[in-house]
Design a protein around this motif. Structure first.
Motif, PDB file in Angstrom:
ATOM      1  N   PRO A 138      65.432  35.865 -64.650  1.00 15.58           N
ATOM      2  CA  PRO A 138      64.403  34.904 -65.062  1.00 15.58           C
ATOM      3  C   PRO A 138      63.180  35.643 -65.619  1.00 15.58           C
ATOM      4  CG  PRO A 138      65.001  34.626 -62.751  1.00 15.58           C
ATOM      5  CD  PRO A 138      65.711  35.839 -63.249  1.00 15.58           C
ATOM      6  N   VAL A 139      62.494  35.002 -66.526  1.00 17.96           N
ATOM      7  CA  VAL A 139      61.295  35.572 -67.128  1.00 17.96           C
ATOM      8  C   VAL A 139      60.112  34.677 -66.800  1.00 17.96           C
ATOM      9  CG1 VAL A 139      60.150  36.139 -69.301  1.00 17.96           C
ATOM     10  CG2 VAL A 139      62.579  36.643 -69.003  1.00 17.96           C
ATOM     11  N   ILE A 140      59.044  35.283 -66.363  1.00 18.30           N
ATOM     12  CA  ILE A 140      57.823  34.557 -66.059  1.00 18.30           C
ATOM     13  C   ILE A 140      56.752  35.069 -67.003  1.00 18.30           C
ATOM     14  CG2 ILE A 140      56.050  34.104 -64.336  1.00 18.30           C
ATOM     15  CD1 ILE A 140      58.280  34.751 -62.251  1.00 18.30           C
ATOM     16  N   MET A 141      56.151  34.172 -67.742  1.00 19.86           N
ATOM     17  CA  MET A 141      55.065  34.550 -68.638  1.00 19.86           C
ATOM     18  C   MET A 141      53.790  33.933 -68.112  1.00 19.86           C
ATOM     19  SD  MET A 141      56.949  34.374 -72.300  1.00 19.86           S
ATOM     20  CE  MET A 141      55.740  35.437 -73.056  1.00 19.86           C
ATOM     21  N   ALA A 170      47.616  30.976 -58.308  1.00 23.86           N
ATOM     22  CA  ALA A 170      48.289  29.914 -57.538  1.00 23.86           C
ATOM     23  C   ALA A 170      49.769  29.854 -57.910  1.00 23.86           C
ATOM     24  CB  ALA A 170      47.610  28.569 -57.793  1.00 23.86           C
ATOM     25  N   PHE A 171      50.061  29.922 -59.187  1.00 22.03           N
ATOM     26  CA  PHE A 171      51.444  29.881 -59.649  1.00 22.03           C
ATOM     27  C   PHE A 171      52.239  31.069 -59.086  1.00 22.03           C
ATOM     28  CE2 PHE A 171      54.555  31.403 -62.796  1.00 22.03           C
ATOM     29  CZ  PHE A 171      55.426  30.325 -62.792  1.00 22.03           C
ATOM     30  N   LEU A 172      51.675  32.273 -59.196  1.00 21.71           N
ATOM     31  CA  LEU A 172      52.367  33.456 -58.680  1.00 21.71           C
ATOM     32  C   LEU A 172      52.510  33.390 -57.159  1.00 21.71           C
ATOM     33  CD1 LEU A 172      50.772  36.245 -60.906  1.00 21.71           C
ATOM     34  CD2 LEU A 172      53.112  35.360 -61.027  1.00 21.71           C
ATOM     35  N   MET A 205      62.073  29.193 -69.080  1.00 19.35           N
ATOM     36  CA  MET A 205      60.856  29.968 -68.864  1.00 19.35           C
ATOM     37  C   MET A 205      59.837  29.072 -68.193  1.00 19.35           C
ATOM     38  SD  MET A 205      59.921  32.228 -72.142  1.00 19.35           S
ATOM     39  CE  MET A 205      60.795  33.693 -72.546  1.00 19.35           C
ATOM     40  N   THR A 206      59.002  29.661 -67.379  1.00 22.35           N
ATOM     41  CA  THR A 206      58.007  28.876 -66.677  1.00 22.35           C
ATOM     42  C   THR A 206      56.750  29.702 -66.486  1.00 22.35           C
ATOM     43  OG1 THR A 206      57.627  27.515 -64.725  1.00 22.35           O
ATOM     44  CG2 THR A 206      58.839  29.561 -64.373  1.00 22.35           C
ATOM     45  N   GLY A 207      55.678  29.035 -66.136  1.00 18.56           N
ATOM     46  CA  GLY A 207      54.453  29.731 -65.772  1.00 18.56           C
ATOM     47  C   GLY A 207      53.308  29.486 -66.725  1.00 18.56           C
TER      48      GLY A 207
END
Length: 171
Positions: free
Chosen positions: A8-11, A24-26, A114-116
């Protein structure tokens, strides 16, 4: 990147104004909510007051700064670039009035998994070439230096040793 690494990729955004949202997201995805809360509290306690104080500085009293990058210091970033965001946040004024040239976003185009915060793909400002004559005319009070080879201080050395730079008052 998803296909290349089969992961998975988090941007996330590098925008200082989105730090609390990013933390908060992380914290959620890494199961580190308490650490995320502490980081957000730090933003509230220390960074947000800087912005409020900076906004109270009269425009004609703000520090004028040339942001130098590139091996010879003759590249700078346009207003709104995240390279100079901290400078602007703290009330400084970038003297480089240069056009916002755009370059493609980093990484692959957004994909459905993708999310974030920061997953939106926007064109990024790119540094522009400038001349010593422009910098001398802008007459900055300070020069903020970023060196591509930080350990060698290439940009700093170019600015402090090149005779052309001696025409700039901030040197």
């Amino acid at each position: 990147m998803i296909r290349k690494y089969n992961a998975p990729v988090i941007m996330i955004s590098q925008d200082m104004n989105k730090y609390k949202e990013v933390f908060a997201f992380l914290g959620d995805i890494l199961d580190k909510k308490e650490q995320a809360r502490k980081l957000s509290d730090f933003i509230i306690s220390y960074l947000e007051p800087i912005e409020k104080i900076a906004q109270s500085i009269l425009k004609d009293k703000r520090a004028s700064v040339y942001y130098a990058e590139g091996k010879d210091g003759l590249m700078s970033e346009p207003q709104g670039s995240n390279h100079i965001q901290a400078l602007e946040y703290a009330g400084g004024v970038s003297v480089a009035r240069i056009p916002k040239q755009k370059r493609p976003p980093l990484g692959p185009p957004p994909q459905k998994n993708m999310t974030g915060p920061g997953k939106e793909k926007k064109l990024r400002p790119r540094p522009n070439n400038v001349t010593i004559e422009q910098i001398t005319k802008w007459n900055p009070s300070y020069i903020l230096v970023w060196s591509p080879g930080a350990e060698e201080l290439t940009t700093w050395n170019a600015i402090t040793t090149n005779p052309q730079w001696q025409t700039v008052n901030a040197v």
